[in-house]
Design a protein around this motif. Structure first.
Motif, PDB file in Angstrom:
ATOM      1  N   THR A  29      -7.343   7.035  -2.789  1.00  0.00           N
ATOM      2  CA  THR A  29      -8.760   6.724  -2.933  1.00  0.00           C
ATOM      3  C   THR A  29      -9.003   5.583  -3.909  1.00  0.00           C
ATOM      4  OG1 THR A  29      -8.949   8.462  -4.629  1.00  0.00           O
ATOM      5  CG2 THR A  29      -9.464   9.061  -2.341  1.00  0.00           C
ATOM      6  N   THR A  30      -8.138   5.434  -4.907  1.00  0.00           N
ATOM      7  CA  THR A  30      -8.304   4.381  -5.903  1.00  0.00           C
ATOM      8  C   THR A  30      -6.943   3.809  -6.276  1.00  0.00           C
ATOM      9  OG1 THR A  30      -8.082   5.837  -7.843  1.00  0.00           O
ATOM     10  CG2 THR A  30     -10.304   5.580  -6.871  1.00  0.00           C
ATOM     11  N   ASN A  31      -6.988   2.686  -6.995  1.00  0.00           N
ATOM     12  CA  ASN A  31      -5.752   2.092  -7.507  1.00  0.00           C
ATOM     13  C   ASN A  31      -5.098   2.933  -8.600  1.00  0.00           C
ATOM     14  OD1 ASN A  31      -5.342  -0.354  -6.007  1.00  0.00           O
ATOM     15  ND2 ASN A  31      -7.125  -1.222  -7.035  1.00  0.00           N
ATOM     16  N   TRP A  32      -5.867   3.827  -9.205  1.00  0.00           N
ATOM     17  CA  TRP A  32      -5.274   4.748 -10.173  1.00  0.00           C
ATOM     18  C   TRP A  32      -4.197   5.605  -9.501  1.00  0.00           C
ATOM     19  CZ3 TRP A  32      -5.913   4.086 -15.136  1.00  0.00           C
ATOM     20  CH2 TRP A  32      -7.106   3.529 -15.637  1.00  0.00           C
ATOM     21  N   HIS A  33      -4.524   6.105  -8.337  1.00  0.00           N
ATOM     22  CA  HIS A  33      -3.559   6.959  -7.627  1.00  0.00           C
ATOM     23  C   HIS A  33      -2.317   6.168  -7.242  1.00  0.00           C
ATOM     24  CE1 HIS A  33      -7.290   9.483  -6.343  1.00  0.00           C
ATOM     25  NE2 HIS A  33      -6.818   9.895  -7.497  1.00  0.00           N
ATOM     26  N   LEU A  34      -2.525   4.977  -6.681  1.00  0.00           N
ATOM     27  CA  LEU A  34      -1.389   4.182  -6.217  1.00  0.00           C
ATOM     28  C   LEU A  34      -0.485   3.773  -7.376  1.00  0.00           C
ATOM     29  CD1 LEU A  34       0.094   2.751  -3.945  1.00  0.00           C
ATOM     30  CD2 LEU A  34      -1.429   0.790  -4.270  1.00  0.00           C
ATOM     31  N   ASN A  58      -7.457  -0.075   0.242  1.00  0.00           N
ATOM     32  CA  ASN A  58      -7.902   0.219   1.598  1.00  0.00           C
ATOM     33  C   ASN A  58      -6.849   1.096   2.265  1.00  0.00           C
ATOM     34  OD1 ASN A  58      -9.176   0.228   4.054  1.00  0.00           O
ATOM     35  ND2 ASN A  58      -8.469  -1.817   4.649  1.00  0.00           N
ATOM     36  N   SER A  59      -6.909   2.373   1.958  1.00  0.00           N
ATOM     37  CA  SER A  59      -5.894   3.297   2.460  1.00  0.00           C
ATOM     38  C   SER A  59      -6.498   4.688   2.565  1.00  0.00           C
ATOM     39  CB  SER A  59      -4.681   3.309   1.514  1.00  0.00           C
ATOM     40  OG  SER A  59      -3.774   4.326   1.872  1.00  0.00           O
ATOM     41  N   SER A  60      -6.114   5.398   3.605  1.00  0.00           N
ATOM     42  CA  SER A  60      -6.549   6.785   3.756  1.00  0.00           C
ATOM     43  C   SER A  60      -5.727   7.717   2.882  1.00  0.00           C
ATOM     44  CB  SER A  60      -6.417   7.212   5.221  1.00  0.00           C
ATOM     45  OG  SER A  60      -5.067   7.074   5.658  1.00  0.00           O
ATOM     46  N   GLY A  89       0.780  -1.226   0.000  1.00  0.00           N
ATOM     47  CA  GLY A  89       0.000   0.000   0.000  1.00  0.00           C
ATOM     48  C   GLY A  89       0.815   1.282   0.000  1.00  0.00           C
ATOM     49  N   GLN A  90       2.133   1.195  -0.240  1.00  0.00           N
ATOM     50  CA  GLN A  90       3.007   2.365  -0.200  1.00  0.00           C
ATOM     51  C   GLN A  90       3.615   2.634  -1.581  1.00  0.00           C
ATOM     52  OE1 GLN A  90       3.224   4.243   2.604  1.00  0.00           O
ATOM     53  NE2 GLN A  90       1.738   2.785   3.449  1.00  0.00           N
ATOM     54  N   TYR A  91       4.160   3.834  -1.747  1.00  0.00           N
ATOM     55  CA  TYR A  91       4.818   4.177  -3.002  1.00  0.00           C
ATOM     56  C   TYR A  91       6.301   4.515  -2.820  1.00  0.00           C
ATOM     57  CZ  TYR A  91       4.635   9.125  -1.671  1.00  0.00           C
ATOM     58  OH  TYR A  91       4.809  10.314  -1.023  1.00  0.00           O
ATOM     59  N   GLU A  92       6.758   4.629  -1.562  1.00  0.00           N
ATOM     60  CA  GLU A  92       8.175   4.900  -1.340  1.00  0.00           C
ATOM     61  C   GLU A  92       8.994   3.654  -1.673  1.00  0.00           C
ATOM     62  OE1 GLU A  92       5.889   5.319   1.005  1.00  0.00           O
ATOM     63  OE2 GLU A  92       5.823   7.443   1.553  1.00  0.00           O
ATOM     64  N   LEU A  93      10.102   3.844  -2.369  1.00  0.00           N
ATOM     65  CA  LEU A  93      10.956   2.731  -2.784  1.00  0.00           C
ATOM     66  C   LEU A  93      11.670   2.116  -1.583  1.00  0.00           C
ATOM     67  CD1 LEU A  93      12.501   4.425  -5.936  1.00  0.00           C
ATOM     68  CD2 LEU A  93      10.890   2.520  -5.948  1.00  0.00           C
ATOM     69  N   THR A  94      11.797   0.798  -1.585  1.00  0.00           N
ATOM     70  CA  THR A  94      12.565   0.116  -0.550  1.00  0.00           C
ATOM     71  C   THR A  94      14.054   0.229  -0.863  1.00  0.00           C
ATOM     72  OG1 THR A  94      12.482  -1.994  -1.737  1.00  0.00           O
ATOM     73  CG2 THR A  94      10.674  -1.511  -0.211  1.00  0.00           C
ATOM     74  N   ASN A  95      14.896  -0.160   0.075  1.00  0.00           N
ATOM     75  CA  ASN A  95      16.339  -0.127  -0.152  1.00  0.00           C
ATOM     76  C   ASN A  95      16.745  -1.041  -1.304  1.00  0.00           C
ATOM     77  OD1 ASN A  95      16.678   1.673   1.972  1.00  0.00           O
ATOM     78  ND2 ASN A  95      17.002   0.045   3.479  1.00  0.00           N
ATOM     79  N   ASP A  96      16.127  -2.217  -1.376  1.00  0.00           N
ATOM     80  CA  ASP A  96      16.419  -3.123  -2.491  1.00  0.00           C
ATOM     81  C   ASP A  96      16.034  -2.486  -3.812  1.00  0.00           C
ATOM     82  OD1 ASP A  96      17.441  -5.074  -0.856  1.00  0.00           O
ATOM     83  OD2 ASP A  96      15.601  -6.263  -0.775  1.00  0.00           O
ATOM     84  N   ALA A  97      14.904  -1.784  -3.835  1.00  0.00           N
ATOM     85  CA  ALA A  97      14.457  -1.141  -5.062  1.00  0.00           C
ATOM     86  C   ALA A  97      15.454  -0.088  -5.535  1.00  0.00           C
ATOM     87  CB  ALA A  97      13.087  -0.513  -4.847  1.00  0.00           C
ATOM     88  N   VAL A  98      15.964   0.708  -4.622  1.00  0.00           N
ATOM     89  CA  VAL A  98      16.933   1.742  -4.987  1.00  0.00           C
ATOM     90  C   VAL A  98      18.202   1.106  -5.560  1.00  0.00           C
ATOM     91  CG1 VAL A  98      18.427   3.562  -4.085  1.00  0.00           C
ATOM     92  CG2 VAL A  98      16.049   3.398  -3.316  1.00  0.00           C
ATOM     93  N   ALA A  99      18.684   0.040  -4.934  1.00  0.00           N
ATOM     94  CA  ALA A  99      19.882  -0.638  -5.434  1.00  0.00           C
ATOM     95  C   ALA A  99      19.658  -1.200  -6.836  1.00  0.00           C
ATOM     96  CB  ALA A  99      20.283  -1.758  -4.474  1.00  0.00           C
ATOM     97  N   ILE A 100      18.495  -1.774  -7.069  1.00  0.00           N
ATOM     98  CA  ILE A 100      18.179  -2.334  -8.393  1.00  0.00           C
ATOM     99  C   ILE A 100      18.107  -1.225  -9.437  1.00  0.00           C
ATOM    100  CG2 ILE A 100      16.354  -3.458  -9.745  1.00  0.00           C
ATOM    101  CD1 ILE A 100      15.717  -5.070  -7.173  1.00  0.00           C
ATOM    102  N   LEU A 101      17.429  -0.127  -9.100  1.00  0.00           N
ATOM    103  CA  LEU A 101      17.294   0.966 -10.059  1.00  0.00           C
ATOM    104  C   LEU A 101      18.626   1.644 -10.352  1.00  0.00           C
ATOM    105  CD1 LEU A 101      13.917   2.562  -8.876  1.00  0.00           C
ATOM    106  CD2 LEU A 101      14.327   1.095 -10.860  1.00  0.00           C
ATOM    107  N   ILE A 102      19.524   1.672  -9.388  1.00  0.00           N
ATOM    108  CA  ILE A 102      20.857   2.225  -9.645  1.00  0.00           C
ATOM    109  C   ILE A 102      21.564   1.392 -10.710  1.00  0.00           C
ATOM    110  CG2 ILE A 102      23.157   2.530  -8.648  1.00  0.00           C
ATOM    111  CD1 ILE A 102      21.807   3.424  -6.060  1.00  0.00           C
ATOM    112  N   SER A 103      21.508   0.075 -10.587  1.00  0.00           N
ATOM    113  CA  SER A 103      22.148  -0.800 -11.572  1.00  0.00           C
ATOM    114  C   SER A 103      21.537  -0.623 -12.956  1.00  0.00           C
ATOM    115  CB  SER A 103      22.027  -2.264 -11.136  1.00  0.00           C
ATOM    116  OG  SER A 103      22.688  -2.494  -9.906  1.00  0.00           O
ATOM    117  N   LEU A 104      20.205  -0.584 -13.009  1.00  0.00           N
ATOM    118  CA  LEU A 104      19.539  -0.434 -14.299  1.00  0.00           C
ATOM    119  C   LEU A 104      19.813   0.933 -14.923  1.00  0.00           C
ATOM    120  CD1 LEU A 104      16.079  -2.065 -13.440  1.00  0.00           C
ATOM    121  CD2 LEU A 104      17.924  -3.065 -14.810  1.00  0.00           C
ATOM    122  N   THR A 105      19.799   1.973 -14.092  1.00  0.00           N
ATOM    123  CA  THR A 105      20.012   3.326 -14.611  1.00  0.00           C
ATOM    124  C   THR A 105      21.428   3.505 -15.136  1.00  0.00           C
ATOM    125  OG1 THR A 105      18.368   4.188 -13.058  1.00  0.00           O
ATOM    126  CG2 THR A 105      19.872   5.772 -14.057  1.00  0.00           C
TER     127      THR A 105
END
Length: 277
Positions: A206-211, A201-203, A163-179
């Motif tokens: 409102t929809t999956n479009w936003h996420l 289900n998040s305050s 339910g979050q959009y902030e990148l995890t540490n693993d995600a940042v490491a992967i994107l560094i390699s790809l970039t």
């Protein structure tokens, strides 16, 4: 005390009655008959239930149900998914139903090379094999290619918390390699965010479009920060309207929750010019 008095006292003493004992034993015999009746009645309803299932053609369910009853072991019967189907009708054979049991025999998502792959596809495949093989082997990263695009799928569970959009540490490491690899070229990149078909289900959203849009934007922000020219990359959210497989169970929904890097094979063209000119 006279002999007569002694005989009178003994006569007054209450002696155990054999008949009373016999009546006491007979009094509870109805419990055995009642227990036999309940057992037979229970077996009767089990038989009726089994026949009704058999008429539906599910012999396996009959076996599991009867074993659970007579062995007093609770069986786990696979539930039937009830709800609205995905709003996107399958357009090709790639849209299919998947099940965790079937996945054990199937190949995990990975590098899906066409018969004649491009140079960029081969180089990206080599990068994944050398630096990201752990994620690729686990099915968290997959690579494919068609006539116009190279598609790199990253599971949302690898990039974000639930339910979050902030990148995890693993995600940042992967994107560094790809970039570091992709910024050597000038290929337009479209970053697609995808969710499953369950209502969010998040305050915060409102929809999956936003996420889906926020997640795609987070990946774009990170890749631009690491060196991808902003005019060559753009985010887009598709919510649940481009599933890879049918949303029939949690295993399938996990595959549909993803971020896809679509890398165009047309170089030296900005994203806007590629899409709108």
């Amino acid at each position: 005390m006279s002999e007569t008095d002694e005989l009178t006292r003994k006569a007054r003493v209450k002696r155990p009655s054999f008949k009373s004992k016999k009546r006491g034993l007979s009094k509870d015999r109805w419990i055995l008959s009642y227990a036999d009746f309940i057992t037979l009645l229970f077996a009767f309803f089990v038989a009726l239930y089994s026949i009704s299932i058999q008429n539906a053609g599910d012999d396996k369910l009959i076996s599991e149900t009867l074993e659970g009853i007579f062995d007093a072991v609770q069986k786990s019967i696979k539930p039937i998914s009830i709800g609205d189907p995905t709003t996107n009708d399958p357009q090709s054979e790639s849209m299919f139903e998947v099940d965790p049991a079937e996945s054990e025999d199937a190949e995990l998502p990975g590098v899906n090379a066409p018969e004649s792959s491009s140079i960029l596809f081969n180089q990206l495949s080599q990068l994944i094999a050398n630096q990201l093989d752990e994620y690729s082997s686990a099915g968290l990263i997959s690579l494919s290619e068609d006539k116009n695009w190279i598609n790199l799928d990253l599971r949302s569970g690898l990039l974000f918390d639930t339910g979050q959009y902030e990148l995890t540490n693993d995600a940042v490491a992967i994107l560094i390699s790809l970039t570091e690899f992709l910024k050597q070229f000038k290929y337009p990149i479209i970053v697609e965010g995808h969710t499953d078909d369950l209502a969010i289900n998040s305050s915060q959203y409102t929809t999956n479009w936003h996420l889906s849009s926020e997640r795609a934007s987070s990946v774009v922000d990170e890749m631009v920060f690491r060196g991808i020219p902003p005019e060559y990359i753009a985010p887009i959210g598709f919510s649940s309207f481009k599933p890879q497989v049918r949303n029939t169970n949690e295993f399938a929904r996990e595959q549909n929750r993803r971020v896809t890097l679509k890398i165009s094979k047309t170089d030296n063209v900005g994203v806007y010019d590629l899409l709108f000119k």
